[in-house]
Design a protein around this motif. Structure first.
Motif, short mmCIF file in Angstrom:
data_model
loop_
_atom_site.label_atom_id
_atom_site.label_comp_id
_atom_site.label_asym_id
_atom_site.label_seq_id
_atom_site.Cartn_x
_atom_site.Cartn_y
_atom_site.Cartn_z
N VAL A 93 30.80 44.20 43.07
CA VAL A 93 30.71 42.75 43.14
C VAL A 93 31.45 42.33 44.41
O VAL A 93 32.37 43.01 44.86
CB VAL A 93 31.28 42.11 41.85
CG1 VAL A 93 32.78 42.32 41.72
CG2 VAL A 93 30.93 40.64 41.76
N THR A 94 30.98 41.23 45.00
CA THR A 94 31.58 40.77 46.25
C THR A 94 32.31 39.45 46.03
O THR A 94 31.73 38.51 45.49
CB THR A 94 30.48 40.56 47.32
OG1 THR A 94 29.70 41.75 47.38
CG2 THR A 94 31.08 40.26 48.68
N TYR A 95 33.57 39.42 46.43
CA TYR A 95 34.35 38.18 46.38
C TYR A 95 34.96 37.93 47.75
O TYR A 95 35.24 38.88 48.49
CB TYR A 95 35.50 38.32 45.37
CG TYR A 95 35.14 37.97 43.95
CD1 TYR A 95 35.35 36.68 43.46
CD2 TYR A 95 34.61 38.93 43.09
CE1 TYR A 95 35.03 36.36 42.15
CE2 TYR A 95 34.28 38.61 41.78
CZ TYR A 95 34.49 37.32 41.32
OH TYR A 95 34.17 37.01 40.03
N PHE A 134 36.44 38.58 38.41
CA PHE A 134 37.59 38.10 39.18
C PHE A 134 38.88 38.85 38.87
O PHE A 134 39.59 39.27 39.78
CB PHE A 134 37.76 36.58 38.94
CG PHE A 134 38.84 35.97 39.79
CD1 PHE A 134 38.68 35.86 41.17
CD2 PHE A 134 40.01 35.51 39.22
CE1 PHE A 134 39.67 35.29 41.96
CE2 PHE A 134 41.01 34.94 40.00
CZ PHE A 134 40.84 34.83 41.37
N LEU A 135 39.18 39.05 37.58
CA LEU A 135 40.42 39.75 37.22
C LEU A 135 40.41 41.20 37.76
O LEU A 135 41.43 41.70 38.24
CB LEU A 135 40.63 39.74 35.70
CG LEU A 135 41.90 40.44 35.21
CD1 LEU A 135 43.16 39.84 35.80
CD2 LEU A 135 41.98 40.41 33.67
N ALA A 136 39.24 41.83 37.68
CA ALA A 136 39.12 43.21 38.19
C ALA A 136 39.39 43.26 39.70
O ALA A 136 40.03 44.19 40.19
CB ALA A 136 37.73 43.77 37.89
N ILE A 137 38.93 42.24 40.40
CA ILE A 137 39.11 42.19 41.85
C ILE A 137 40.59 41.99 42.19
O ILE A 137 41.15 42.69 43.05
CB ILE A 137 38.27 41.02 42.47
CG1 ILE A 137 36.79 41.24 42.19
CG2 ILE A 137 38.55 40.87 43.96
CD1 ILE A 137 36.24 42.60 42.52
N VAL A 138 41.24 41.04 41.50
CA VAL A 138 42.66 40.77 41.79
C VAL A 138 43.50 42.02 41.47
O VAL A 138 44.37 42.41 42.25
CB VAL A 138 43.18 39.54 41.00
CG1 VAL A 138 44.65 39.27 41.34
CG2 VAL A 138 42.35 38.30 41.29
#
Ligand code: ZN
Length: 181
Positions: A93-95, A134-138
């Motif tokens: 996923v891209t953030y 989002f939580l996985a990215i942070v």
């Protein structure tokens, strides 16, 4: 007698400081002292409107991260010691990411969208977190810090070149600040 705990904020280490490239040491002592550091890290993060902070970023080489996904629907506040990513999804996923150690720099980064993290809470209890989006990215961004990896290391070479001028300026600013001390 003064009751209650007083909170302090740390200075944030910026791009160009060696501590951001170093590996953090495992936390071996748990309890009140550790909780105080976690709380001060959260306070520091809030004062800069961040969503995550790793101990390296405040000059402490211990495997500690804090996260508060305040703006998300399911708010999660985490104080994690010794966090390790134990599995990642193939799906990415891209953030657009930013970092308190790189003020003003934002860029899209691809990372696995689902991960499992094993860690310890401030009391030393083992915990397992299944996180996505989002939580996985942070979590991945902050755990990277503990290994001396910063988000520009995850950028594609082309995107990193695009930020070349900003990065150079930031590094010069940091160098001058350290010199003035
Ligand atoms: Zn960061």
């Amino acid at each position: 007698k003064i009751k209650g705990r007083f909170q302090m904020t740390y200075e944030i280490k910026k791009y160009g400081e060696q501590v951001l490239k170093k590996k953090a040491e495992p936390v071996t002592e748990f309890g009140e002292g550790l909780k105080k550091i976690f709380d001060d890290m959260l306070e520091t993060m809030y004062s800069f409107n961040g969503v995550g902070l790793a101990a390296n970023q405040v000059g402490i080489l211990k495997q500690m991260i804090v996260i508060d996904t305040a703006k998300e629907e399911n708010r999660v506040i985490l104080r994690l010691a010794n966090p390790v990513v134990t599995s990642v999804s193939k799906e990415k996923v891209t953030y657009e990411e930013g970092c308190l150690s790189f003020p003003g720099i934002f860029e899209k980064i691809d990372r696995p969208s689902k991960i499992t993290v094993e860690a310890q809470d401030p009391e030393g209890n083992k915990i397992k977190i299944e996180a996505e989006d989002f939580l996985a990215i942070v979590l991945q961004h902050e755990i990277d810090h503990l290994n001396g990896v910063v988000f520009i290391d995850r950028m594609s070479p082309a995107r990193r070149i695009m930020h070349g001028k900003e990065l150079k300026e930031l590094k010069t600013e940091t160098k001058n600040r350290i010199k003035d001390k």
